[in-house]
Design an enzyme around this catalytic site. Structure first.
Site, PDB file in Angstrom:
ATOM      1  N   GLY A   1       0.766  -1.240   0.000  1.00  0.00           N
ATOM      2  CA  GLY A   1       0.000   0.000   0.000  1.00  0.00           C
ATOM      3  C   GLY A   1       0.790   1.278   0.000  1.00  0.00           C
ATOM      4  O   GLY A   1       0.214   2.370  -0.119  1.00  0.00           O
TER       5      GLY A   1
ATOM      6  N   CYS B   1     -13.765   2.867 -28.042  1.00  0.00           N
ATOM      7  CA  CYS B   1     -15.092   3.496 -28.179  1.00  0.00           C
ATOM      8  C   CYS B   1     -15.761   3.724 -26.837  1.00  0.00           C
ATOM      9  O   CYS B   1     -16.794   3.118 -26.546  1.00  0.00           O
ATOM     10  CB  CYS B   1     -15.961   2.628 -29.064  1.00  0.00           C
ATOM     11  SG  CYS B   1     -15.280   2.544 -30.700  1.00  0.00           S
ATOM     12  N   GLU B   2     -15.174   4.531 -26.012  1.00  0.00           N
ATOM     13  CA  GLU B   2     -15.757   4.906 -24.722  1.00  0.00           C
ATOM     14  C   GLU B   2     -15.251   6.297 -24.383  1.00  0.00           C
ATOM     15  O   GLU B   2     -14.059   6.578 -24.560  1.00  0.00           O
ATOM     16  CB  GLU B   2     -15.279   3.971 -23.606  1.00  0.00           C
ATOM     17  CG  GLU B   2     -15.603   2.532 -23.819  1.00  0.00           C
ATOM     18  CD  GLU B   2     -16.180   1.854 -22.588  1.00  0.00           C
ATOM     19  OE1 GLU B   2     -16.574   2.535 -21.632  1.00  0.00           O
ATOM     20  OE2 GLU B   2     -16.235   0.616 -22.629  1.00  0.00           O
TER      21      GLU B   2
ATOM     22  N   GLU C   1       4.298  -6.481   1.840  1.00  0.00           N
ATOM     23  CA  GLU C   1       3.812  -6.879   0.514  1.00  0.00           C
ATOM     24  C   GLU C   1       3.742  -5.683  -0.439  1.00  0.00           C
ATOM     25  O   GLU C   1       2.679  -5.377  -0.969  1.00  0.00           O
ATOM     26  CB  GLU C   1       2.403  -7.474   0.628  1.00  0.00           C
ATOM     27  CG  GLU C   1       2.296  -8.678   1.533  1.00  0.00           C
ATOM     28  CD  GLU C   1       0.851  -9.131   1.754  1.00  0.00           C
ATOM     29  OE1 GLU C   1       0.666 -10.301   2.106  1.00  0.00           O
ATOM     30  OE2 GLU C   1      -0.065  -8.311   1.569  1.00  0.00           O
ATOM     31  N   PRO C   2       4.851  -5.012  -0.684  1.00  0.00           N
ATOM     32  CA  PRO C   2       4.788  -3.835  -1.553  1.00  0.00           C
ATOM     33  C   PRO C   2       4.655  -4.217  -3.019  1.00  0.00           C
ATOM     34  O   PRO C   2       5.240  -5.204  -3.471  1.00  0.00           O
ATOM     35  CB  PRO C   2       6.153  -3.177  -1.323  1.00  0.00           C
ATOM     36  CG  PRO C   2       7.054  -4.339  -1.033  1.00  0.00           C
ATOM     37  CD  PRO C   2       6.218  -5.326  -0.259  1.00  0.00           C
TER      38      PRO C   2
ATOM     39  N   TYR D   1      -9.934   4.971 -12.032  1.00  0.00           N
ATOM     40  CA  TYR D   1      -9.826   5.703 -10.765  1.00  0.00           C
ATOM     41  C   TYR D   1      -9.678   7.204 -10.976  1.00  0.00           C
ATOM     42  O   TYR D   1      -9.360   7.918 -10.036  1.00  0.00           O
ATOM     43  CB  TYR D   1      -8.601   5.233  -9.958  1.00  0.00           C
ATOM     44  CG  TYR D   1      -8.381   3.750  -9.918  1.00  0.00           C
ATOM     45  CD1 TYR D   1      -9.252   2.926  -9.203  1.00  0.00           C
ATOM     46  CD2 TYR D   1      -7.298   3.170 -10.568  1.00  0.00           C
ATOM     47  CE1 TYR D   1      -9.040   1.558  -9.163  1.00  0.00           C
ATOM     48  CE2 TYR D   1      -7.087   1.800 -10.519  1.00  0.00           C
ATOM     49  CZ  TYR D   1      -7.959   1.003  -9.820  1.00  0.00           C
ATOM     50  OH  TYR D   1      -7.752  -0.346  -9.774  1.00  0.00           O
TER      51      TYR D   1
ATOM     52  N   ARG E   1      -5.904   2.827 -15.430  1.00  0.00           N
ATOM     53  CA  ARG E   1      -5.986   3.621 -14.200  1.00  0.00           C
ATOM     54  C   ARG E   1      -6.716   4.960 -14.358  1.00  0.00           C
ATOM     55  O   ARG E   1      -7.546   5.298 -13.524  1.00  0.00           O
ATOM     56  CB  ARG E   1      -4.597   3.830 -13.593  1.00  0.00           C
ATOM     57  CG  ARG E   1      -3.861   2.519 -13.271  1.00  0.00           C
ATOM     58  CD  ARG E   1      -2.658   2.713 -12.367  1.00  0.00           C
ATOM     59  NE  ARG E   1      -3.041   3.042 -11.023  1.00  0.00           N
ATOM     60  CZ  ARG E   1      -3.013   4.235 -10.518  1.00  0.00           C
ATOM     61  NH1 ARG E   1      -2.566   5.257 -11.222  1.00  0.00           N
ATOM     62  NH2 ARG E   1      -3.419   4.446  -9.282  1.00  0.00           N
TER      63      ARG E   1
ATOM     64  N   TYR F   1       0.248  -1.764 -11.998  1.00  0.00           N
ATOM     65  CA  TYR F   1      -1.149  -1.832 -12.389  1.00  0.00           C
ATOM     66  C   TYR F   1      -1.358  -1.219 -13.781  1.00  0.00           C
ATOM     67  O   TYR F   1      -2.374  -0.588 -14.048  1.00  0.00           O
ATOM     68  CB  TYR F   1      -2.044  -1.159 -11.330  1.00  0.00           C
ATOM     69  CG  TYR F   1      -1.791  -1.734  -9.952  1.00  0.00           C
ATOM     70  CD1 TYR F   1      -2.177  -3.028  -9.647  1.00  0.00           C
ATOM     71  CD2 TYR F   1      -1.105  -1.003  -8.970  1.00  0.00           C
ATOM     72  CE1 TYR F   1      -1.911  -3.581  -8.403  1.00  0.00           C
ATOM     73  CE2 TYR F   1      -0.834  -1.546  -7.721  1.00  0.00           C
ATOM     74  CZ  TYR F   1      -1.244  -2.835  -7.449  1.00  0.00           C
ATOM     75  OH  TYR F   1      -0.970  -3.391  -6.221  1.00  0.00           O
TER      76      TYR F   1
HETATM   77  N1  LLP Z   1      -1.181  -6.997  -0.464  1.00  0.00           N
HETATM   78  C1  LLP Z   1      -2.500  -7.175  -0.710  1.00  0.00           C
HETATM   79  C2  LLP Z   1      -3.244  -8.150   0.089  1.00  0.00           C
HETATM   80  C3  LLP Z   1      -3.127  -6.426  -1.723  1.00  0.00           C
HETATM   81  O1  LLP Z   1      -4.415  -6.603  -1.964  1.00  0.00           O
HETATM   82  C4  LLP Z   1      -2.354  -5.498  -2.476  1.00  0.00           C
HETATM   83  C5  LLP Z   1      -2.985  -4.709  -3.535  1.00  0.00           C
HETATM   84  C6  LLP Z   1      -0.989  -5.366  -2.183  1.00  0.00           C
HETATM   85  C7  LLP Z   1      -0.438  -6.137  -1.160  1.00  0.00           C
HETATM   86  C8  LLP Z   1      -0.085  -4.422  -2.929  1.00  0.00           C
HETATM   87  O2  LLP Z   1      -0.481  -3.110  -2.797  1.00  0.00           O
HETATM   88  P1  LLP Z   1       0.480  -1.915  -3.303  1.00  0.00           P
HETATM   89  O3  LLP Z   1       1.749  -1.949  -2.498  1.00  0.00           O
HETATM   90  O4  LLP Z   1       0.760  -2.132  -4.742  1.00  0.00           O
HETATM   91  O5  LLP Z   1      -0.334  -0.697  -3.065  1.00  0.00           O
HETATM   92  N2  LLP Z   1      -5.270  -1.340  -9.254  1.00  0.00           N
HETATM   93  C9  LLP Z   1      -5.118  -0.355  -8.205  1.00  0.00           C
HETATM   94  C10 LLP Z   1      -4.421  -0.924  -6.985  1.00  0.00           C
HETATM   95  C11 LLP Z   1      -5.105  -2.160  -6.428  1.00  0.00           C
HETATM   96  C12 LLP Z   1      -4.361  -2.755  -5.262  1.00  0.00           C
HETATM   97  C13 LLP Z   1      -4.891  -4.109  -4.918  1.00  0.00           C
HETATM   98  N3  LLP Z   1      -4.216  -4.755  -3.838  1.00  0.00           N
HETATM   99  C14 LLP Z   1      -4.395   0.865  -8.785  1.00  0.00           C
HETATM  100  O6  LLP Z   1      -4.047   0.866  -9.958  1.00  0.00           O
HETATM  101  O7  LLP Z   1      -4.225   1.853  -8.087  1.00  0.00           O
END
Ligand code: LLP
Length: 436
Positions: free
Chosen positions: A246, A351-352, A280-281, A323, A319, A380
């Site tokens: 996150g 086409c959107e 979990e980055p 979002y 994205r 992503y």
């Molecule tokens: N761990 C778990 C359980 C998760 O669900 C996620 C992301 C991560 C780790 C990694 O998160 P990060 O470090 O990348 O923020 N598609 C969206 C982001 C969806 C994230 C889903 N889960 C975007 O493009 O912003």
């Protein structure tokens, strides 16, 4: 054009041309075509190492979140640095193993795993199942019994903390589908003996994505640590605390916490806890390590607007559509100055009306065949791409110190229909029509 606090250090103009690790991106566009994703080897490595060293004060494993960029070469690069993996499907587990990530560094999350996926993970001897419902615990227990195995569990709790990010990527509030409320989690731990084939070893939280302040983490980690201590005082021992991913990055004007600040803010809670830490980055490692190259197809003027129509679209990078996310965009050849800049929409051919990369943005004068780089597209980006509008998916290239390597071929029209079948009844129909 380029801000002083430019955040993609291995991407920069040299003279008038935009480079990644001494590779001229125009040359990549010429050689591999567009749209093409380009990633920096150095940025990927450095981002991983930055986070790794920030948490030197505690025994930890960085489980790279494969969903952010699942290309097997990127996974392999990170595996080479000693990285583990956070996977969320059998497919991601398959990739992680194929890339050489050690199974004992793989954690498997997600609200719904199939029996086949659970079997695959058990037979692969992964480190932990991050599980988040009693129904799933029952299922893992059953499958493990059938295989004569024991499954190690990290229970995902829902700390009810607002990560202050986009609603679609907020996961730690009580109304979200993720995690188990603390009260229920405690009851599960107390009755853990019911699950003969499970070992409850960890606590998992993941409160959302693109989080720029440490405050929600501090709040959530504090709740997780209090919970672990409560378990301890009930003679229940926990070996792992998994604080999820996150960590936010700079897309525009954000000023996210740096790895050190993040690690330091959690130190008082984690130090002395006697648990191994799992992180979990995803985006932190890959987000600013990649750009999407796209060619200007044409410029269209209407009374109201000027549209720059490019050959990438929402199917390549979803994205902005999904979002309303901001991505900085630069022309690969720097224009003489912003004198000729105009307010434009940069849009794709799908086409959107939601198919856009920028809206009402000041942008230098560009014309057909100019190449643009959409920045911060490493996370992503490709991993969320699709074949919508029957568009073959983009190529991916890895740049390393003056050289570049194709890590995914562009799809062809043939790839689009590869798995489709025309049943005999339709083949006959076709002949009939042909006779007419
Ligand atoms: N761990 C778990 C359980 C998760 O669900 C996620 C992301 C991560 C780790 C990694 O998160 P990060 O470090 O990348 O923020 N598609 C969206 C982001 C969806 C994230 C889903 N889960 C975007 O493009 O912003």
């Amino acid at each position: 054009m380029v801000r002083k606090d430019f955040f993609m250090h291995d991407f920069s103009y040299v003279g008038k041309s935009f480079y990644c690790e001494n590779v001229n991106l125009e040359k990549i566009a010429k050689r591999f075509g567009t749209p093409t994703y380009v990633y920096s080897y150095k940025t990927l490595t450095e981002h991983y190492l930055k986070l790794d060293s920030a948490f030197n004060y505690i025994n930890h494993t960085i489980c790279y979140s494969i969903k952010s960029n699942s290309n097997i070469a990127i996974c392999k690069l990170l595996a080479g640095q000693g990285c583990g993996a956070d996977v969320v499907s059998g497919g991601e587990l398959y990739r992680a193993i194929k890339a050489g990530i050690k199974p004992d560094k793989i954690v498997y999350a997600g609200v719904g795993k199939t029996e086949d996926e659970i079997k695959f993970a058990l037979l692969s001897n992964i480190l932990l199942f991050n599980s988040e419902s009693q129904a799933e615990l029952e299922l893992i227990n059953k499958v493990a019994g059938e295989l004569n195995k024991r499954a190690k569990i990290g229970l995902r709790i829902n700390p009810d903390v607002d990560a202050k990010t986009h609603a679609y990527i907020t996961t730690g509030k009580k109304e979200n589908k993720f995690g188990i409320p603390l009260g229920e989690a405690f009851e599960i731990y107390k009755k853990a003996d019911r699950y003969k084939n499970l070992e409850f070893r960890g606590i998992h939280i993941h409160i959302g994505s693109q989080i720029t302040s440490v405050q929600p983490y501090v709040e959530a980690v504090k709740k997780a640590v209090d919970f672990i201590n409560k378990l301890k005082s009930n003679e229940i021992k926990i070996d792992y605390i998994n604080i999820g991913g996150g960590l936010g990055i700079i897309y525009d004007k954000e000023s996210p916490a740096k790895a050190d600040e993040f690690a330091d803010s959690l130190k008082p809670f984690l130090k002395g806890l006697n648990c191994s830490l799992i992180l979990e980055p995803g985006r932190f490692i890959t987000g600013n390590a990649g750009v999407l190259l796209t060619k200007v197809l044409l410029v269209k003027k209407s009374i109201e607007k000027k549209f720059i129509i490019v050959d990438a679209a929402m199917n390549d990078l979803a994205r902005p559509s999904l979002y309303d996310a901001y991505h900085n965009i630069l022309p690969l050849v720097k224009s003489d100055e912003d004198k000729s800049s105009e307010i434009v929409d940069i849009v794709g051919p799908v086409c959107e009306s939601g198919d856009f990369f920028a809206k009402n943005r000041r942008f230098p004068f560009v014309e057909s065949n100019n190449i643009l780089a959409i920045l911060s597209a490493g996370a992503y980006g490709f991993s969320m791409s699709s074949n919508y509008n029957s568009r073959p998916r983009a190529a991916e290239v890895l740049a390393k110190n003056g050289r570049c390597y194709l890590i995914r071929k562009r799809e062809t029209y043939r790839d689009l229909i590869r798995n489709e079948k025309i049943p005999a009844i339709l083949a006959k129909l076709g002949r009939k029509n042909g006779k007419k």
